[in-house]
Design an enzyme around this catalytic site. Structure first.
Site, short mmCIF file in Angstrom:
data_model
loop_
_atom_site.label_atom_id
_atom_site.label_comp_id
_atom_site.label_asym_id
_atom_site.label_seq_id
_atom_site.Cartn_x
_atom_site.Cartn_y
_atom_site.Cartn_z
N PHE A 194 1.06 -1.31 -0.06
CA PHE A 194 -0.08 0.20 -0.08
C PHE A 194 0.95 1.28 0.07
O PHE A 194 0.35 2.59 -0.51
CB PHE A 194 -0.99 0.03 1.33
CG PHE A 194 -0.29 0.32 2.56
CD1 PHE A 194 -0.64 1.81 3.02
CD2 PHE A 194 0.43 -0.64 3.21
CE1 PHE A 194 0.18 1.89 4.29
CE2 PHE A 194 1.09 -0.18 4.48
CZ PHE A 194 0.85 1.12 4.87
N LYS A 195 2.16 1.07 0.26
CA LYS A 195 3.02 2.37 0.45
C LYS A 195 3.21 2.85 -1.04
O LYS A 195 3.47 4.20 -1.01
CB LYS A 195 4.45 2.03 1.02
CG LYS A 195 4.44 1.29 2.37
CD LYS A 195 3.84 2.00 3.48
CE LYS A 195 3.81 1.50 4.61
NZ LYS A 195 5.11 1.08 5.39
N ASP A 196 2.95 2.08 -2.06
CA ASP A 196 3.01 2.67 -3.46
C ASP A 196 2.11 3.80 -3.66
O ASP A 196 2.42 4.74 -4.46
CB ASP A 196 2.68 1.65 -4.47
CG ASP A 196 3.83 0.50 -4.41
OD1 ASP A 196 5.03 1.18 -4.39
OD2 ASP A 196 3.52 -0.69 -4.56
#
Length: 764
Positions: A104-106
Site C-alpha cells: 500500500f505504500k506505493d
C-alpha cells in the site's frame, strides 16, 4: 492552507515547504491548520486520479491545480488498471497492493517524489535533497521506486537486518538506481527510526551537509506529503462500495487497519474529519501491541522487548504518527511534554476521548489460523498483515468491515504457506512457486521478476554508524549510467540497434593524480573518450578518476565499448560545464567508434535506425511492441569485433542484398506492429550472420535448441557471441525449456531477460 508543527502551532508554512522539509526544525511533524470538508455523495463516480486531485487540492492549495492533476496522473500510471480493488467477501478487503512494489505504500510513494520535485522547482531550490528513510519493509522499496533516478534527489534507506522478509530484502537490495543506497543495520526498526530522527535534528550533520549543498528530507509517513495521498483511498473505497450496492450513501462504514507507525489509520482519521461517514477506525496490532495497550489504558509504554513476527512491517514500538493524533486531540504544548517523556522515560500517559477508535491485537497463532480459515472458507488469500486485521475484526465480533489489505501474500510466501499447512523451504522463490501452484492466485509482475536479480547493496553497519554513512553517501561524485545495446538485428547490419536493460555505471571525480590519469589514458577506453572530447573542443583535459561498475560483458556483442565511450564523453561535457547535448555526444562517439549503430541507442535509448553520411549521423527512434520480449543467450567466451569483421566477404551477390533490403523494411514494421509471423521472416539475414555463426562453438546444437523451443525468432547480437531470442511477452514456458536444454552444451551460457531501455545514457 498552511501547515503547523505538532510542537509549535505558531509556525505556519506552505504545503510545498512542508513537503520539502519533511520534519520541522523543532522535531515536530507537520499537520494541516484545519480539516477541509469533502462530500462523498457528490463525488461517487470519479476515477481514482480525479478523486485524488479533488481531495489533495483541498490541502495543497499552493500547487497549481493543472500541474497537480498532471503529477497525479503521471504517478498512478505505474499501477494496474484498477488502482484499488475492493474484494467483497464476508468483509470488504481493500486491495491496496497493485502498485510497483506490491504494498500500500506505493499509493503515497509514487506521488511524493513528483510533489517534492515540483515543490523544489517552484520554490527555486537547487540544492540536492537527500531522502533519509527508515523502513520496516515496505516503505523502503516503495520509496526507492518512487525516487528512482530522480534528478537532484538522492535516497538512503535503512532497514533492520532481521526485521524484514526475504522478498522485501531482495526488492530493496537489488535496486539499481544511481541515486540510491540501501543499508542493513544491526538493530530493529525503532533503532533505525530513532537514529533517523536524531540525524534530522543534529545541527552538526546539517552543517556538514550544507557544505555539500545538500539538505535532508524524508519519505517516511512523518512527511505530510506521504500521509495526505493515503486519505484518498478511504473516500474511493467508500464510493466503490456504494456504486456496487454493498452500502448506501450515508451509511457509516468501519475500517480496520493493520497498524505499526500509525500513518495509514491516521489517514482514515483525516478522512473522517473531512466528512466521510466512518463508524469506527479499528487499530489492529500484532504481538507488539503497544498501541492496543495505549488505546485501552491511556499509557504508552515502549519499554518492552520488540517481538519479531510474521507481519514484520508492524514490528514497531514507537509509532511516529501518533504524535499527530495527540496534537489534534490537545495542543503543541501537550505534545512537547509527551514526546519529551517518551524520549527520556520510554513512556507517557495521555487521557483523551478516543471513542472513534477500537483496538485489538492478534498473536502469531491467531494470524496463521486466520490466513488458513479465510482461504478455506472463502477461497481468498491474504498476507499476514491483512490477517492481523481480519483476526482483530473477528475477535471484536464485527462484520461488514472494510479491511485494508496492505500487501500481496507473495511478499511473505513462506509464512503464508506455513499457515496453509505446507512446509516452506529455504528458497523463497520456490515458496512463491509452490504458493501459486496451490492457490493459482496471480503472482505480481514485479515479484515474478525478482528471481536472479543482481544484489547491488551489501552494506551492513551498526546503528551508531548511521551518521557516518549519511555523510559519506552525501559526498559522492557525479554518476553516469549507460545501457547495453544489441546492434545489427538480423538484416539491419550496421543500421539497427536497440538499448537493453543491462548497464555500466560509474562515479567520477576530479583528481590531482596526474600520473594515474596519464596511465589510465594508455589503457582505458573511458579515459580515452574523455580526453578525445576535450581535444574536440581544443581544451586541456582535467585529471579525473572513474569508479566503474560494469554489468555489460566484454566482447559479447552487447555494446560494452560503446558504453565506455559514451560514459567518457558525458563526463567530459559535465567537467567542461557544457550542456548535455546528446546530438553532439553522438557525433563524437561515432567518430571514436566508427559507426553509430551501437552508440546511438546507448545515448538515446530505445530502438534506433541510424545512417552515417559525410560524418553526419541521421537517425530515427522507433518503438517496439509490448507483445515481444528479448532473452539474451550470453556465452562464457568472447568474440572480438575484429575477428567477426574479418570473416565477412568483401562483395555480396545482388540477390543477397535484395534479400536483406526487403527484410529490414519488414523488420522495422513488424517490431512496431507486433506481427509475429512477419517478425519470423524479417529477422533472416544473408549479410553477416551466416559467416559469423561459424565462429560460435556448438552453433548447430544451439540452433536446434532454439528450433525445438517456441521462440519466435533469433539473431546474432552485434558481432556476437551473444544470441538474442525474441519470444512472446507472456511466454515463460519456452524460457524455462531453453534453460533446461542449455545444460547439454559444453560451454556455459547465461540466459538473461532484458527489457528495452527507453531512456538511454544519463547523469545523476
Amino acid at each position: 492552507m498552511k501547515f503547523l508543527s505538532t510542537r509549535d502551532s505558531l509556525l505556519r508554512i506552505s504545503a510545498r515547504e512542508a513537503i520539502v522539509k519533511g520534519i520541522s526544525d523543532d522535531g515536530g511533524l507537520f499537520v494541516p491548520e484545519y480539516f477541509p470538508t469533502f462530500d462523498i455523495s457528490e463525488n461517487l463516480n470519479l476515477t481514482y486520479t480525479e478523486m485524488a486531485h479533488k481531495v489533495l487540492s483541498l490541502y495543497l492549495t499552493d500547487f497549481d491545480s493543472d500541474e497537480l492533476l498532471y503529477l497525479i496522473e503521471k504517478s498512478y500510471q505505474t499501477f494496474e488498471d484498477e488502482i484499488v480493488k475492493v474484494a467483497c467477501q464476508k468483509d470488504y478487503y481493500l486491495e491496496l497492493y497493485h502498485g510497483r512494489t506490491s504494498a500500500f505504500k506505493d499509493f503515497a510513494l509514487c506521488l511524493l517524489p513528483n510533489l517534492l520535485a515540483y515543490a523544489k522547482k517552484s520554490l527555486g531550490i537547487k540544492d540536492k535533497t537527500l531522502i533519509l528513510t527508515a523502513t520496516s519493509g515496505d516503505t523502503g522499496k516503495a520509496a526507492l521506486e518512487g525516487f528512482y533516478n530522480t534528478e537532484a534527489i538522492d535516497i538512503l534507506v535503512l532497514y533492520p537486518t532481521e526485521g524484514v522478509s526475504d522478498i522485501q530484502k531482495t526488492q530493496m537490495d537489488s535496486t539499481a538506481s544511481l541515486n540510491s543506497k540501501v543499508i542493513a543495520i544491526d538493530g530493529n526498526f525503532d533503532d533505525a527510526q530513532t537514529a533517523v530522527k536524531k540525524i534530522f535534528n543534529d545541527e552538526a550533520i546539517k552543517k556538514e551537509l550544507k557544505k555539500k549543498n545538500t539538505y535532508l528530507s524524508s519519505a517516511n509517513s512523518i512527511n505530510i506529503g506521504r500521509l495526505l495521498p493515503q486519505i484518498v483511498y478511504y473516500f474511493y473505497s467508500y464510493a466503490n462500495l456504494v456504486n456496487n450496492k454493498k452500502i448506501s450513501v450515508g451509511d457509516k462504514l468501519s475500517f480496520c487497519v493493520p497498524t505499526g507507525n500509525f500513518g495509514d489509520i491516521l489517514a482514515g482519521f483525516y478522512a473522517k474529519q473531512m466528512g466521510l461517514p466512518v463508524d469506527k477506525l479499528i487499530i489492529a496490532s500484532n504481538d507488539n501491541n503497544v498501541l492496543t495497550d495505549f488505546f485501552t489504558t491511556g499509557t504508552y509504554d515502549a519499554n518492552r522487548e520488540l517481538i519479531k513476527t510474521i507481519s514484520p512491517s508492524m514490528d514497531i514500538l514507537v509509532s511516529s504518527n501518533l504524535e499527530r493524533l495527540i496534537y489534534h486531540k490537545s495542543s503543541a504544548e501537550v505534545v512537547r511534554a509527551k514526546m519529551r517523556d517518551l524520549k527520556e522515560k520510554g513512556t507517557f500517559t495521555f487521557a483523551c476521548d478516543f471513542s472513534e477508535f477500537l483496538s485489538g491485537y492478534a498473536t502469531k497463532e491467531d494470524t496463521e489460523q486466520t490466513i488458513k480459515k479465510v482461504y478455506q472458507d472463502e477461497g481468498y488469500l491474504i498476507d499476514p498483515h491483512t490477517s492481523v486485521a481480519k483476526a482483530v475484526v473477528d475477535k471484536l465480533g464485527l462484520s461488514k468491515v472494510a479491511i485494508l489489505s496492505t500487501a500481496s501474500p507473495y511478499k511473505f510466501a513462506s509464512s503464508v504457506l506455513k499457515a496453509l499447512g505446507e512446509n516452506p523451504v529455504a528458497d523463497e522463490f520456490e515458496n512463491i512457486k509452490t504458493l501459486y501452484e496451490k492457490t493459482r492466485v496471480k503472482i505480481p509482475r514485479e515479484i515474478g521478476k525478482l528471481k536472479g536479480k543482481k544484489i547491488i547493496h551489501k552494506t551492513k553497519i551498526k546503528k551508531d554508524e548511521i551518521a557516518d554513512e549519511v555523510l559519506k553517501f552525501a559526498g559522492r561524485g557525479k554518476r553516469i549510467s549507460v545501457p547495453a545495446t544489441s546492434a545489427n538485428l538480423g538484416p539491419g547490419f550496421d543500421a539497427l540497434g536497440v538499448a537493453v536493460g543491462l548497464y555500466n555505471t560509474c562515479e567520477f571525480k576530479l583528481t590531482n593524480d596526474d600520473e594515474g590519469f596519464r596511465q589510465n589514458l594508455k589503457e582505458n577506453l573511458i579515459y580515452q573518450a574523455y580526453k578525445k572530447t576535450f581535444d574536440t573542443y581544443k581544451e586541456t583535459p582535467k585529471p579525473i578518476s572513474f569508479d566503474l561498475d560494469a554489468d555489460i560483458p566484454i566482447s559479447r556483442g552487447l555494446g560494452s565499448s560503446a558504453a565506455c565511450i559514451v560514459m567518457g564523453i558525458m563526463a567530459a561535457f559535465l567537467v567542461m560545464g557544457r550542456d548535455i547535448d546528446k546530438k553532439e555526444i553522438l557525433k563524437i562517439a561515432t567518430a571514436i567508434e566508427g559507426h553509430p549503430d551501437n552508440v546511438a541507442p546507448a545515448i538515446f535509448g530505445g530502438t534506433i535506425v541510424s545512417i552515417l553520411e559525410d560524418e553526419e549521423v541521421f537517425l530515427e527512434k522507433m518503438g517496439i511492441s509490448d507483445k515481444f520480449k528479448f532473452l539474451a543467450l550470453i556465452p562464457d567466451f568472447k568474440l572480438s569485433t575484429k575477428e567477426a569483421r574479418e570473416v565477412l566477404p568483401e562483395f555480396y551477390p545482388k540477390a543477397d542484398a535484395v534479400f536483406n533490403i526487403s527484410r529490414v523494411a519488414m523488420l522495422v514494421l513488424a517490431l512496431q506492429s507486433g506481427d509475429e509471423n512477419n517478425l519470423k521472416i524479417a529477422l533472416q539475414d544473408k549479410i553477416h550472420q551466416p559467416y559469423r555463426y561459424k565462429l560460435i562453438p556448438e552453433i548447430e546444437k544451439i540452433e536446434q535448441i532454439i528450433k525445438e523451443s517456441d521462440v519466435l525468432a533469433s539473431y546474432l547480437s552485434g558481432a556476437g557471441s551473444t544470441i538474442m531470442l525474441v519470444l512472446k511477452a507472456d511466454d515463460d514456458i519456452s524460457e524455462k525449456a531453453i534453460r533446461e536444454k542449455l545444460e547439454i552444451l559444453s560451454n556455459s551460457y547465461q540466459l538473461k531477460a532484458l527489457a528495452i531501455d527507453k531512456k538511454g545514457a544519463f547523469i545523476i
